[in-house]
Design a protein around this motif. Structure first.
Motif, PDB file in Angstrom:
ATOM      1  N   SER A  65      29.657  35.501  42.314  1.00  0.00           N
ATOM      2  CA  SER A  65      30.312  36.546  41.526  1.00  0.00           C
ATOM      3  C   SER A  65      30.809  37.672  42.421  1.00  0.00           C
ATOM      4  O   SER A  65      30.285  37.876  43.521  1.00  0.00           O
ATOM      5  CB  SER A  65      29.329  37.114  40.491  1.00  0.00           C
ATOM      6  OG  SER A  65      28.870  36.107  39.612  1.00  0.00           O
ATOM      7  N   ILE A  66      31.807  38.374  41.944  1.00  0.00           N
ATOM      8  CA  ILE A  66      32.244  39.590  42.628  1.00  0.00           C
ATOM      9  C   ILE A  66      31.205  40.673  42.322  1.00  0.00           C
ATOM     10  O   ILE A  66      30.962  40.974  41.155  1.00  0.00           O
ATOM     11  CB  ILE A  66      33.632  40.028  42.140  1.00  0.00           C
ATOM     12  CG1 ILE A  66      34.667  38.937  42.452  1.00  0.00           C
ATOM     13  CG2 ILE A  66      34.040  41.355  42.782  1.00  0.00           C
ATOM     14  CD1 ILE A  66      36.039  39.212  41.864  1.00  0.00           C
ATOM     15  N   PRO A  67      30.560  41.244  43.323  1.00  0.00           N
ATOM     16  CA  PRO A  67      29.472  42.195  43.060  1.00  0.00           C
ATOM     17  C   PRO A  67      29.950  43.414  42.265  1.00  0.00           C
ATOM     18  O   PRO A  67      30.984  43.999  42.575  1.00  0.00           O
ATOM     19  CB  PRO A  67      29.010  42.601  44.466  1.00  0.00           C
ATOM     20  CG  PRO A  67      29.473  41.504  45.368  1.00  0.00           C
ATOM     21  CD  PRO A  67      30.755  41.012  44.777  1.00  0.00           C
ATOM     22  N   THR A  68      29.176  43.789  41.276  1.00  0.00           N
ATOM     23  CA  THR A  68      29.496  45.007  40.526  1.00  0.00           C
ATOM     24  C   THR A  68      29.414  46.229  41.422  1.00  0.00           C
ATOM     25  O   THR A  68      30.077  47.240  41.163  1.00  0.00           O
ATOM     26  CB  THR A  68      28.533  45.179  39.338  1.00  0.00           C
ATOM     27  OG1 THR A  68      27.176  45.232  39.837  1.00  0.00           O
ATOM     28  CG2 THR A  68      28.652  44.010  38.376  1.00  0.00           C
ATOM     29  N   GLU A  69      28.626  46.138  42.494  1.00  0.00           N
ATOM     30  CA  GLU A  69      28.475  47.264  43.419  1.00  0.00           C
ATOM     31  C   GLU A  69      29.789  47.650  44.095  1.00  0.00           C
ATOM     32  O   GLU A  69      29.910  48.751  44.640  1.00  0.00           O
ATOM     33  CB  GLU A  69      27.431  46.933  44.482  1.00  0.00           C
ATOM     34  CG  GLU A  69      25.998  46.894  43.986  1.00  0.00           C
ATOM     35  CD  GLU A  69      25.618  45.549  43.400  1.00  0.00           C
ATOM     36  OE1 GLU A  69      24.441  45.361  43.061  1.00  0.00           O
ATOM     37  OE2 GLU A  69      26.514  44.667  43.270  1.00  0.00           O
ATOM     38  N   GLY A  97      33.534  33.059  40.883  1.00  0.00           N
ATOM     39  CA  GLY A  97      33.407  32.757  39.471  1.00  0.00           C
ATOM     40  C   GLY A  97      32.839  33.938  38.719  1.00  0.00           C
ATOM     41  O   GLY A  97      32.677  35.030  39.260  1.00  0.00           O
ATOM     42  N   GLY A  98      32.527  33.718  37.442  1.00  0.00           N
ATOM     43  CA  GLY A  98      32.006  34.803  36.629  1.00  0.00           C
ATOM     44  C   GLY A  98      33.094  35.725  36.144  1.00  0.00           C
ATOM     45  O   GLY A  98      34.285  35.406  36.185  1.00  0.00           O
ATOM     46  N   PHE A  99      32.698  36.891  35.663  1.00  0.00           N
ATOM     47  CA  PHE A  99      33.626  37.861  35.092  1.00  0.00           C
ATOM     48  C   PHE A  99      34.199  38.786  36.164  1.00  0.00           C
ATOM     49  O   PHE A  99      33.618  38.963  37.228  1.00  0.00           O
ATOM     50  CB  PHE A  99      32.928  38.715  34.035  1.00  0.00           C
ATOM     51  CG  PHE A  99      32.394  37.910  32.867  1.00  0.00           C
ATOM     52  CD1 PHE A  99      32.974  36.714  32.496  1.00  0.00           C
ATOM     53  CD2 PHE A  99      31.305  38.374  32.157  1.00  0.00           C
ATOM     54  CE1 PHE A  99      32.488  35.985  31.426  1.00  0.00           C
ATOM     55  CE2 PHE A  99      30.799  37.648  31.086  1.00  0.00           C
ATOM     56  CZ  PHE A  99      31.390  36.451  30.722  1.00  0.00           C
ATOM     57  N   ILE A 100      35.334  39.398  35.856  1.00  0.00           N
ATOM     58  CA  ILE A 100      35.865  40.487  36.678  1.00  0.00           C
ATOM     59  C   ILE A 100      35.038  41.728  36.358  1.00  0.00           C
ATOM     60  O   ILE A 100      34.978  42.155  35.204  1.00  0.00           O
ATOM     61  CB  ILE A 100      37.345  40.752  36.365  1.00  0.00           C
ATOM     62  CG1 ILE A 100      38.188  39.521  36.667  1.00  0.00           C
ATOM     63  CG2 ILE A 100      37.854  41.953  37.173  1.00  0.00           C
ATOM     64  CD1 ILE A 100      39.648  39.669  36.262  1.00  0.00           C
ATOM     65  N   PRO A 101      34.376  42.320  37.337  1.00  0.00           N
ATOM     66  CA  PRO A 101      33.520  43.474  37.038  1.00  0.00           C
ATOM     67  C   PRO A 101      34.332  44.648  36.486  1.00  0.00           C
ATOM     68  O   PRO A 101      35.348  45.039  37.074  1.00  0.00           O
ATOM     69  CB  PRO A 101      32.905  43.834  38.398  1.00  0.00           C
ATOM     70  CG  PRO A 101      33.077  42.621  39.246  1.00  0.00           C
ATOM     71  CD  PRO A 101      34.335  41.963  38.777  1.00  0.00           C
ATOM     72  N   SER A 102      33.890  45.201  35.393  1.00  0.00           N
ATOM     73  CA  SER A 102      34.569  46.379  34.840  1.00  0.00           C
ATOM     74  C   SER A 102      34.453  47.562  35.789  1.00  0.00           C
ATOM     75  O   SER A 102      35.280  48.484  35.749  1.00  0.00           O
ATOM     76  CB  SER A 102      33.975  46.733  33.476  1.00  0.00           C
ATOM     77  OG  SER A 102      32.582  47.037  33.592  1.00  0.00           O
ATOM     78  N   ASN A 138      43.303  31.617  37.315  1.00  0.00           N
ATOM     79  CA  ASN A 138      41.884  31.701  37.028  1.00  0.00           C
ATOM     80  C   ASN A 138      41.642  31.048  35.673  1.00  0.00           C
ATOM     81  O   ASN A 138      42.455  30.231  35.221  1.00  0.00           O
ATOM     82  CB  ASN A 138      41.422  33.167  37.028  1.00  0.00           C
ATOM     83  CG  ASN A 138      41.201  33.709  38.425  1.00  0.00           C
ATOM     84  OD1 ASN A 138      40.257  33.322  39.108  1.00  0.00           O
ATOM     85  ND2 ASN A 138      42.071  34.604  38.869  1.00  0.00           N
ATOM     86  N   GLN A 139      40.554  31.373  35.024  1.00  0.00           N
ATOM     87  CA  GLN A 139      40.238  30.834  33.701  1.00  0.00           C
ATOM     88  C   GLN A 139      40.059  31.972  32.707  1.00  0.00           C
ATOM     89  O   GLN A 139      39.179  31.945  31.854  1.00  0.00           O
ATOM     90  CB  GLN A 139      38.974  29.960  33.782  1.00  0.00           C
ATOM     91  CG  GLN A 139      39.132  28.778  34.725  1.00  0.00           C
ATOM     92  CD  GLN A 139      37.831  28.044  34.997  1.00  0.00           C
ATOM     93  OE1 GLN A 139      36.809  28.293  34.356  1.00  0.00           O
ATOM     94  NE2 GLN A 139      37.848  27.135  35.948  1.00  0.00           N
ATOM     95  N   LEU A 140      40.924  32.966  32.830  1.00  0.00           N
ATOM     96  CA  LEU A 140      40.836  34.146  31.981  1.00  0.00           C
ATOM     97  C   LEU A 140      41.356  33.840  30.575  1.00  0.00           C
ATOM     98  O   LEU A 140      42.152  32.926  30.373  1.00  0.00           O
ATOM     99  CB  LEU A 140      41.627  35.294  32.612  1.00  0.00           C
ATOM    100  CG  LEU A 140      41.156  35.734  34.001  1.00  0.00           C
ATOM    101  CD1 LEU A 140      42.115  36.750  34.603  1.00  0.00           C
ATOM    102  CD2 LEU A 140      39.743  36.297  33.946  1.00  0.00           C
TER     103      LEU A 140
END
Length: 240
Positions: free
Chosen positions: A103-107, A147-152, A191-193
């Motif tokens: 995942s793209i880190p939320t940090e 993968g995973g979500f794009i961090p808000s 992507n798979q958005l």
């Protein structure tokens, strides 16, 4: 572009005053030597377009003076170390065309130079833009295996001008928080958005210099047009 090959010399830490390291467009292989993380005065690192492998370890956060990192077009893998987000003056991060995953880190929403510093300060961080690349505040992670979500949390990077996350396996919806950014370029295609493009992104051209928005298939977009390459795009001409 000198055709240099082999491994990056471990003796590179013998240059304590080194502030610029550009080894791009060569044939270097192997991993980044641990000794490189001891060159604490380094302000710009460009290892792009080689054949480097391995992971980026948390030790990269010891390079506190870095303003720009370019690792594009290698074979790096593993995940992005969350510690990278603590480098205080990092304003350009280019990691496209590798094999990063997870995942793209939320940090990453905490990166100071991409968020809270004034743009005039960011422009002064590195005086060597002609040697490396323009110090436009940018985050490029396209063409990997994220993968995973794009961090808000990326919506907190208010100095960001270019965000490229295309060609991964990201899923979920496009965060509304990205509408608060003043982007010149936003690439999310391949992507798979799903869901809809936030209305605020369609009005970015009213308050920034957004030149291109590429969101791809699987989403609906009220300001986009069909594009043979990216499915759905909006430009400054039609994205308002």
């Amino acid at each position: 572009n000198n055709g240099l090959s082999g491994s990056i010399p471990a003796s590179i830490n013998g240059s304590p005053d080194l502030s610029l390291l550009d080894l791009s467009r060569n044939i270097f292989s192997g991993s980044i030597p641990d000794n490189l993380y001891e060159v604490t005065g380094l302000r710009a690192l460009n290892l792009s377009r080689n054949k480097l492998i391995g992971i980026i370890t948390e030790e990269i956060s010891s390079l506190r003076a870095l303003t720009s990192i370019n690792l594009e077009s290698n074979k790096f893998g593993g995940t992005i170390p969350t510690e990278m987000s603590t480098i205080p003056e990092l304003a350009t991060l280019e990691m496209s065309n590798n094999e990063f995953k997870g995942s793209i880190p939320t940090e990453m929403g905490n990166m100071i130079s991409m968020g809270t510093l004034q743009p005039t300060h960011v422009n002064r961080l590195c005086c060597t833009r002609s040697l490396f690349f323009s110090l436009s505040v940018s985050l490029h992670l396209e063409s990997n295996e994220f993968g995973g979500f794009i961090p808000s949390e990326l919506g907190l990077l208010t100095n960001l001008r270019s965000l490229k996350l295309a060609n991964n396996t990201l899923s979920g919806t496009i965060p509304i928080s990205l509408s608060s950014l003043k982007l010149a370029s936003l690439s999310l295609h391949s992507n798979q958005l799903e869901g809809s493009v936030p209305f605020g992104l369609c009005t970015l051209s009213d308050r920034s210099k957004l030149n291109r928005l590429a969101v791809g298939c699987g989403v609906t977009c009220g300001c986009c047009q069909q594009d043979d390459d990216y499915c759905l795009t909006a430009t400054a001409a039609n994205g308002n």
